[in-house]
Design an enzyme around this catalytic site. Sequence first.
Site, PDB file in Angstrom:
ATOM      1  N   SER A 150     -15.579   5.963   3.534  1.00 22.73           N
ATOM      2  CA  SER A 150     -15.698   6.011   4.991  1.00 22.73           C
ATOM      3  C   SER A 150     -17.179   6.128   5.364  1.00 22.73           C
ATOM      4  O   SER A 150     -17.982   5.304   4.935  1.00 22.73           O
ATOM      5  CB  SER A 150     -14.848   7.167   5.531  1.00 22.73           C
ATOM      6  N   ASP A 294      -5.210   0.519   6.137  1.00 18.74           N
ATOM      7  CA  ASP A 294      -6.438   1.265   6.434  1.00 18.74           C
ATOM      8  C   ASP A 294      -6.849   1.113   7.896  1.00 18.74           C
ATOM      9  O   ASP A 294      -6.438   0.183   8.595  1.00 18.74           O
ATOM     10  CB  ASP A 294      -7.563   0.726   5.535  1.00 18.74           C
ATOM     11  N   HIS A 321      -6.478   4.872   4.958  1.00 21.13           N
ATOM     12  CA  HIS A 321      -7.884   5.263   4.846  1.00 21.13           C
ATOM     13  C   HIS A 321      -8.120   6.236   3.693  1.00 21.13           C
ATOM     14  O   HIS A 321      -9.171   6.201   3.059  1.00 21.13           O
ATOM     15  CB  HIS A 321      -8.349   5.876   6.170  1.00 21.13           C
TER      16      HIS A 321
END
Length: 348
Positions: A150, A294, A321
Amino acid sequence: MRYFFAIIVFLSLFFGCQKNQELTQTESKSVYMDYSNSEDQFTGGINMIPITTSKGIFKVYTKRVGNNPKIKVLLLHGGPGGTHEFFDCFDGYFPNEEIEYVYYDQLDSYYSDKPNDSTLWTTEHFVEEVEQVRKALNMDKNNFYLYGQSWGGILAMEYALKYQDNLKGLIISNMMSSAPEYGKYAEEVLGPQMPPEVLKEIKELEAKEDYANPRYTELLMTHYYSKHALRLPLEEWPKSVELAFQHLNPKIYLYMQGPSEFGMAGNATLKSWDVSDRLKTINTPTLVIGATHDTMDPKHMEWMSNELPNGRFLLCPNGSHLAQYDDQKVYFKGLISFIKDVDDGTFK
């Protein structure tokens, strides 16, 4: 007499063989979890590393797991302002492969010092922070694997663009190379997947910039996070993930990312971040990990892997995610294979 002598000979041979076996086992015993010759044995691998900044010297939290001079993986958490707790599940996979890895909380994250100075909340600062951590932990091009998920993926890309000569391998997990494209994907693909009345209410709250409204958080957690952040009912989320969210620093998160994972909104400083046209300059062997569900576009991440001169793509078909949890077997099999392939020189 002969019988007695035979017994003595037998016992001597038996205990002699047993002793030799014990010696062989001792000699071949792995030193992966041996901290006896390390200064951080007292703390169980924890090192508070001093970081020099334009605002003074502060300390960041790191915790080393294992010993492997050939493979050292530094884990960059998301957020910004998240914690290493997002990666607690790595304990279930990396030790069995004798991969050394280091948990690390970036400056202003929960376990590290918190100067709470927004002038330090820049990609430039965090790149230099990673570089200082690398040096302190004696990582170099012969053993240094940088993993970022991320926001950590943004940081990993930025680090590689400046310091790729220090890297042996790079892992970009669940992060696109363009914040505007990320926002576009949330707006055009993920948003319409919500019930129309839910999306309408979210948009109304965003138009009022009423991000602190508990209803806004409730709508996102129920209709977005549980489908695209971690595909489990909220009550089944692992404790480590709960703690990571509880410990997240909202100030730095809002400043850089904005008020939600539903695209970057407001005055987020990362809102226009984009390095897509620079990926081709990163020659380090790189694994890009995407997931079908995601918050990030998996097709974009596959495209990234093809832009990178030495890229490989891993798709987690059941993941979101936090694919290290909701598609764990696929995630770690692909991640470990990449690290081992780079280590033994068979990466293609």
